[in-house]
Design a protein around this motif. Structure first.
Motif, mmCIF file in Angstrom:
data_model
loop_
_atom_site.group_PDB
_atom_site.id
_atom_site.type_symbol
_atom_site.label_atom_id
_atom_site.label_comp_id
_atom_site.label_asym_id
_atom_site.label_seq_id
_atom_site.Cartn_x
_atom_site.Cartn_y
_atom_site.Cartn_z
ATOM 1 N N GLY A 224 0.828 -1.203 0.000
ATOM 2 C CA GLY A 224 0.000 0.000 0.000
ATOM 3 C C GLY A 224 0.859 1.248 0.000
ATOM 4 N N GLY B 276 -4.229 2.964 1.676
ATOM 5 C CA GLY B 276 -4.197 2.035 2.787
ATOM 6 C C GLY B 276 -3.683 0.687 2.337
ATOM 7 N N LEU B 277 -3.948 -0.341 3.131
ATOM 8 C CA LEU B 277 -3.481 -1.681 2.797
ATOM 9 C C LEU B 277 -4.167 -2.201 1.546
ATOM 10 N N GLU C 224 -5.081 -5.582 -0.918
ATOM 11 C CA GLU C 224 -5.522 -6.932 -0.544
ATOM 12 C C GLU C 224 -4.325 -7.803 -0.177
ATOM 13 N N LYS D 55 -3.272 -6.758 3.323
ATOM 14 C CA LYS D 55 -4.152 -7.300 4.374
ATOM 15 C C LYS D 55 -3.849 -8.774 4.624
ATOM 16 N N ALA E 269 -3.290 6.035 6.250
ATOM 17 C CA ALA E 269 -4.317 5.050 5.923
ATOM 18 C C ALA E 269 -3.870 3.638 6.279
ATOM 19 N N ILE E 270 -2.588 3.320 6.063
ATOM 20 C CA ILE E 270 -2.083 2.004 6.467
ATOM 21 C C ILE E 270 -2.060 1.888 7.975
ATOM 22 N N GLU F 274 -4.051 3.226 10.071
ATOM 23 C CA GLU F 274 -5.436 2.993 10.472
ATOM 24 C C GLU F 274 -5.864 1.568 10.120
ATOM 25 N N ASP F 275 -5.556 1.132 8.915
ATOM 26 C CA ASP F 275 -5.958 -0.206 8.482
ATOM 27 C C ASP F 275 -5.326 -1.297 9.332
ATOM 28 N N ASN G 92 -6.811 -1.529 12.770
ATOM 29 C CA ASN G 92 -8.148 -2.121 12.730
ATOM 30 C C ASN G 92 -8.112 -3.619 12.449
ATOM 31 N N LEU G 93 -7.063 -4.078 11.765
ATOM 32 C CA LEU G 93 -6.994 -5.465 11.311
ATOM 33 C C LEU G 93 -6.196 -6.372 12.232
#
Length: 387
Positions: free
Chosen positions: A219, A229-230, A232, A235, A256-257, A259-260, A263-264
């Motif tokens: 990303g 962000g990330l 696929e 992720k 964005a990464i 944050e991603d 969250n993941l």
């Protein structure tokens, strides 16, 4: 034919001279120390420093330059003898496999000329490494393993909680025993392959930053062009890293990464070398909101030592950055993350770490807080989270 042979011999001689001079010159230019050793601090600060049981740093790029880390160097910032002089128990050695020409904090193209390619050639590395980021990564991994092996038991390659416990136990009677961990700066080193993730784990890697100075398969970079962000792939890699026990390092990642990932991920994260925007408003630094989310995740934040992360003069700003994290979320979330040997000018090499203790003492930090920052937080984090 004789002329061709003469030319080839001459070219080979020039190459031999180059690999013994060019990398050293490049490093001396890229990794200056603003105030050379030796360093002196107050008797109070030195006495406190001497009482510290466990000192650790979360980010150092010394493997990049081809120096012999078993010998005390006259250039650069870190090697095993200087770790011992500074009583440093654990260093995270990180692998740099690509760095764009003209790298800056604002924007770098993924297609920019790679600085590491000519350095790899100049160091006399195998041609297999010249144009393969993954092969460069394995080569630096193997180099660390060889440096550790040459220490005859006086160094431990930390790959597990059991290894760390062995280091802690050994240092109770012998402070010359040191530990080395291995990380990767930029997921581009995997060349888009989850199989390569398994291979670097087998080589000892226990921390990976999704991005470095440019966007890649994971990303967006904090210094790239797309701010994404990330992906696929990113992720999937994060989930795989969680399963395998590889820490995710959010230094250099786009907001964005960050944050991603938060969250993941199912595991605490690391920001190995950074500043805070409250001290220096830079896009490579953490906002208060990000710091709070990282603390809620149980992560740890390493404060870098160079001007583009903390501003100038560096030492008081390093202390101010540590203080800001402490005051915002608590002392347990902050550590040292120098970025030694990372193509940066630093105020002191690793033997100057007592200067940080003196700065913290002068800023009113308690001995318990200083112990936490200087290494106890890192020790606790890895004892809790290493497999």
């Amino acid at each position: 034919m004789k002329k061709i042979l003469f030319f080839l011999v001459l070219l080979f001689i020039v190459y031999l001279i180059g690999i013994n001079t060019v990398p050293q010159y490049i490093e001396s230019q890229r990794n200056p120390v603003k105030s050379p050793s030796p360093y002196t601090v107050s008797s109070e600060a030195q006495a406190l420093y001497d009482r510290l049981d466990f000192i650790s740093d979360l980010h150092c790029d010394a493997l990049l330059w081809g120096r012999n880390l078993n010998e005390r160097g006259e250039r650069g910032h870190v090697d095993f003898p200087r770790m011992r002089e500074a009583n440093v128990a654990l260093e995270m050695f990180t692998i740099v496999s690509k760095s764009p020409a003209g790298q800056n904090m604002k924007s770098n193209s993924e297609d920019a000329f790679d600085n590491i390619t000519p350095l790899t050639i100049a160091k006399g590395e195998s041609p297999w490494n010249w144009f393969s980021l993954f092969n460069r990564t394995l080569s630096q991994s193997e180099a660390l393993s060889q440096f550790v092996d040459k220490e005859d038991g006086k160094a431990i390659f930390i790959k597990s909680k059991a290894d760390l416990e062995k280091l802690i136990e050994a240092r109770k009677t012998d402070k010359t025993v040191i530990g080395a961990m291995l990380g990767i700066e930029g997921g581009h080193a995997l060349e888009g392959s989850l199989e390569n993730l398994e291979k670097v784990y087998a080589a000892g890697v226990r921390m990976i930053g999704p991005t470095h100075f440019f966007d890649n398969e994971f990303g967006g970079s904090a210094h790239g062009e797309n701010g994404a962000g990330l992906s696929e792939f990113g992720k999937e890699a994060v989930r795989k890293m969680n399963e395998m026990g590889i820490f995710i390092d959010l230094a250099h990642s786009s907001p964005a990464i960050v944050e991603d990932v938060l969250n993941l991920t199912s595991k605490p994260i690391i920001v190995s070398h950074t500043g805070v925007r409250a001290v220096l408003d830079s896009q490579r630094n953490l906002s208060d909101e990000q710091i709070q989310k990282i603390a809620a995740n149980g992560g740890i934040i390493g404060i870098a030592f160079f001007d583009m992360a903390v501003g100038e003069p560096e030492l008081p700003n390093i202390v101010a950055s540590i203080k800001h994290v402490r005051d915002l979320v608590g002392i347990e979330y902050v550590a040292l993350g120098s970025d030694y040997d990372g193509s940066v000018a630093v105020p002191f090499d690793i033997t100057g770490l007592p200067l940080i203790v003196e700065g913290l003492v002068n800023a009113g930090f308690s001995e318990e807080e200083i112990r936490a920052v200087m290494g106890e937080n890192v020790k606790r984090f890895f004892l809790t989270n290493l497999n």
